[in-house]
Write a protein that holds these residues in place. Structure first.
Motif, PDB file in Angstrom:
ATOM      1  N   UNK A  14       0.836  -1.208   0.000  1.00  0.00           N
ATOM      2  CA  UNK A  14       0.000   0.000   0.000  1.00  0.00           C
ATOM      3  C   UNK A  14       0.866   1.252   0.000  1.00  0.00           C
ATOM      4  N   UNK A  15       1.940   1.257   0.802  1.00  0.00           N
ATOM      5  CA  UNK A  15       2.844   2.409   0.846  1.00  0.00           C
ATOM      6  C   UNK A  15       3.550   2.616  -0.494  1.00  0.00           C
ATOM      7  N   UNK A  16       3.730   1.534  -1.252  1.00  0.00           N
ATOM      8  CA  UNK A  16       4.321   1.631  -2.586  1.00  0.00           C
ATOM      9  C   UNK A  16       3.281   2.017  -3.644  1.00  0.00           C
ATOM     10  N   UNK A  17       2.020   2.135  -3.213  1.00  0.00           N
ATOM     11  CA  UNK A  17       0.946   2.485  -4.137  1.00  0.00           C
ATOM     12  C   UNK A  17       0.520   1.314  -5.013  1.00  0.00           C
ATOM     13  N   UNK A  18       0.722   0.091  -4.506  1.00  0.00           N
ATOM     14  CA  UNK A  18       0.440  -1.110  -5.290  1.00  0.00           C
ATOM     15  C   UNK A  18      -0.537  -2.031  -4.572  1.00  0.00           C
ATOM     16  N   UNK A  19      -1.166  -2.879  -5.342  1.00  0.00           N
ATOM     17  CA  UNK A  19      -1.954  -3.990  -4.822  1.00  0.00           C
ATOM     18  C   UNK A  19      -1.513  -5.234  -5.571  1.00  0.00           C
ATOM     19  N   UNK A  20      -1.859  -6.385  -5.038  1.00  0.00           N
ATOM     20  CA  UNK A  20      -1.541  -7.634  -5.726  1.00  0.00           C
ATOM     21  C   UNK A  20      -2.480  -7.750  -6.922  1.00  0.00           C
ATOM     22  N   UNK A  21      -1.923  -7.829  -8.128  1.00  0.00           N
ATOM     23  CA  UNK A  21      -2.782  -7.926  -9.312  1.00  0.00           C
ATOM     24  C   UNK A  21      -3.341  -9.338  -9.471  1.00  0.00           C
ATOM     25  N   UNK A  22      -4.265  -9.482 -10.398  1.00  0.00           N
ATOM     26  CA  UNK A  22      -4.722 -10.816 -10.772  1.00  0.00           C
ATOM     27  C   UNK A  22      -3.549 -11.551 -11.420  1.00  0.00           C
ATOM     28  N   UNK A  23      -3.571 -12.852 -11.311  1.00  0.00           N
ATOM     29  CA  UNK A  23      -2.504 -13.659 -11.914  1.00  0.00           C
ATOM     30  C   UNK A  23      -2.561 -13.504 -13.430  1.00  0.00           C
ATOM     31  N   UNK A  24      -1.396 -13.293 -14.019  1.00  0.00           N
ATOM     32  CA  UNK A  24      -1.306 -13.226 -15.473  1.00  0.00           C
ATOM     33  C   UNK A  24      -1.520 -14.623 -16.029  1.00  0.00           C
ATOM     34  N   UNK A  25      -2.460 -14.789 -16.943  1.00  0.00           N
ATOM     35  CA  UNK A  25      -2.674 -16.126 -17.514  1.00  0.00           C
ATOM     36  C   UNK A  25      -1.418 -16.608 -18.240  1.00  0.00           C
ATOM     37  N   UNK A  26      -1.105 -17.893 -18.142  1.00  0.00           N
ATOM     38  CA  UNK A  26       0.065 -18.430 -18.832  1.00  0.00           C
ATOM     39  C   UNK A  26      -0.019 -18.182 -20.342  1.00  0.00           C
TER      40      UNK A  26
END
Length: 157
Positions: A14-26
């Motif tokens: 959060x301090x980096x201004x990020x969230x965990x994204x959805x997994x990139x499909x293979x």
């Protein structure tokens, strides 16, 4: 000796201004991550954001060192997404190993500085538990003409 990560990763992202994204499909015949025992191995991750590569080309030619380091950071974030999807980041005890591949123009020899983008990001997210063993390898080509690919191994509970 294990280092407890806890939920600090959430605050740090959060301090980096990020969230965990959805997994990139293979993009081929593999899975994003596999657990065996207390380890999770991720497949090589590319710097995708919303299904698109953020940069393409060779580092030292079409791609600057700074652009490549940012791409490595995005690769590491996508690797964390794969771990999170499989076991949840709350289960991470530490990041054990990072391998970074850098598509390098002839004469480019700063692959470790590129992969620092991933390593420093993991340290910012996990603190001491983000310190890891690492390889930074220069290669002539990577999938989809990406400049960087990163994989990691995480120890989990």
């Amino acid at each position: 000796m294990s280092v407890e990560v806890g939920a600090d990763w959430r605050r740090n992202l959060e301090q980096l201004g990020l969230t965990v994204p959805a997994v990139t499909p293979p993009v081929a015949a593999y899975v994003p991550a596999v657990r065996t025992g207390s380890l999770v191995y991720t497949s090589g991750q590319l710097p995708f954001v919303d299904g698109r590569l953020t940069v393409t080309g060779k580092v030292g030619a079409e791609v600057t060192l700074e652009q490549a380091a940012e791409a490595a950071r995005l690769c590491a974030l996508n690797a964390l997404a794969a771990v999170h999807d499989l076991v949840g980041l709350d289960a991470v005890v530490r990041i054990v190993k990072v391998v970074g591949f850098v598509a390098s123009a002839p004469g480019f020899c700063d692959q470790p500085l590129v992969v620092n983008g991933a390593s420093e990001f993991l340290g910012a997210v996990f603190g001491a538990a983000g310190a890891h063993a690492r390889s930074a390898v220069g290669v002539s080509e990577l999938p989809k003409n990406t400049p960087v690919e990163v994989e990691l191994i995480a120890e989990v509970r």
